[in-house]
Write an enzyme that holds these catalytic residues in place. Sequence first.
Site, PDB file in Angstrom:
ATOM      1  N   ASN A 235       0.878  -1.157  -0.203  1.00 51.52           N
ATOM      2  CA  ASN A 235      -0.134   0.012   0.055  1.00 51.52           C
ATOM      3  C   ASN A 235       1.062   1.215   0.113  1.00 51.52           C
ATOM      4  O   ASN A 235       2.173   1.060   0.012  1.00 51.52           O
ATOM      5  CB  ASN A 235      -1.050   0.186   1.097  1.00 51.52           C
ATOM      6  CG  ASN A 235      -2.281   0.730   0.929  1.00 51.52           C
ATOM      7  OD1 ASN A 235      -2.471   1.751   0.401  1.00 51.52           O
ATOM      8  ND2 ASN A 235      -3.313   0.068   1.509  1.00 51.52           N
TER       9      ASN A 235
ATOM     10  N   HIS B 103      23.356   1.008  13.236  1.00 57.77           N
ATOM     11  CA  HIS B 103      24.832   1.281  13.632  1.00 57.77           C
ATOM     12  C   HIS B 103      25.157   0.678  14.933  1.00 57.77           C
ATOM     13  O   HIS B 103      24.192   0.383  15.669  1.00 57.77           O
ATOM     14  CB  HIS B 103      24.926   2.917  13.840  1.00 57.77           C
ATOM     15  CG  HIS B 103      24.756   3.691  12.713  1.00 57.77           C
ATOM     16  ND1 HIS B 103      25.639   3.618  11.904  1.00 57.77           N
ATOM     17  CD2 HIS B 103      23.781   4.000  11.997  1.00 57.77           C
ATOM     18  CE1 HIS B 103      25.380   4.513  10.873  1.00 57.77           C
ATOM     19  NE2 HIS B 103      24.074   4.742  10.941  1.00 57.77           N
TER      20      HIS B 103
END
Length: 180
Positions: free
Chosen positions: A81, A111
């Site tokens: 969608n 990270h």
Amino acid sequence: MSSDRLMRIHSAEFQAMAERVLRVTELTSRLNALPFEDEAGKAKLFERILGMPLPPGVTIYPPFYTDHGLNLDLAERVFINQNCTFLDYAGIRLGERVMIGPKVTFITSGHPVDPGERKLYLTGAPIDVAENVWIGAGAMILPGVSIGRDAVVAAGAVVADDVPPASLVTGGKATVRRRW
């Protein structure tokens, strides 16, 4: 699909990835500006973004966002969608008949937690979504997650752990609420 990744920032590999991100950002900007009825234009841009034509029966409603594109593996009859984001650096696989609600985000990169390494490395782990899964509006799927066949991820859920097959997960830390 690749396993967990660790990439040094300021490396040649990181530079190549950053250049790909810029190219794909330009392509998705063009895709998202096309008239909705321009099926041929959308198909051409999706082929450039994904590196291949869309599989049969795949429906994607723009706006659509990805940072890499080449690591997004879509099976047949996937529905995505509007306003979804796929950060696919480490790979995202969507099995057949997967349905994705609006504003769903898939994130395969991050990270290290250690402050000394945080600015030095990019981490990544693939996301795998099995067949016939439904992911509700605004859900967020985090790196390394597998979602089992026939599962449902409720709207707004944050999925940080694997989802068993044939189960419903809900909440800010997606928790199994029901199994079938």
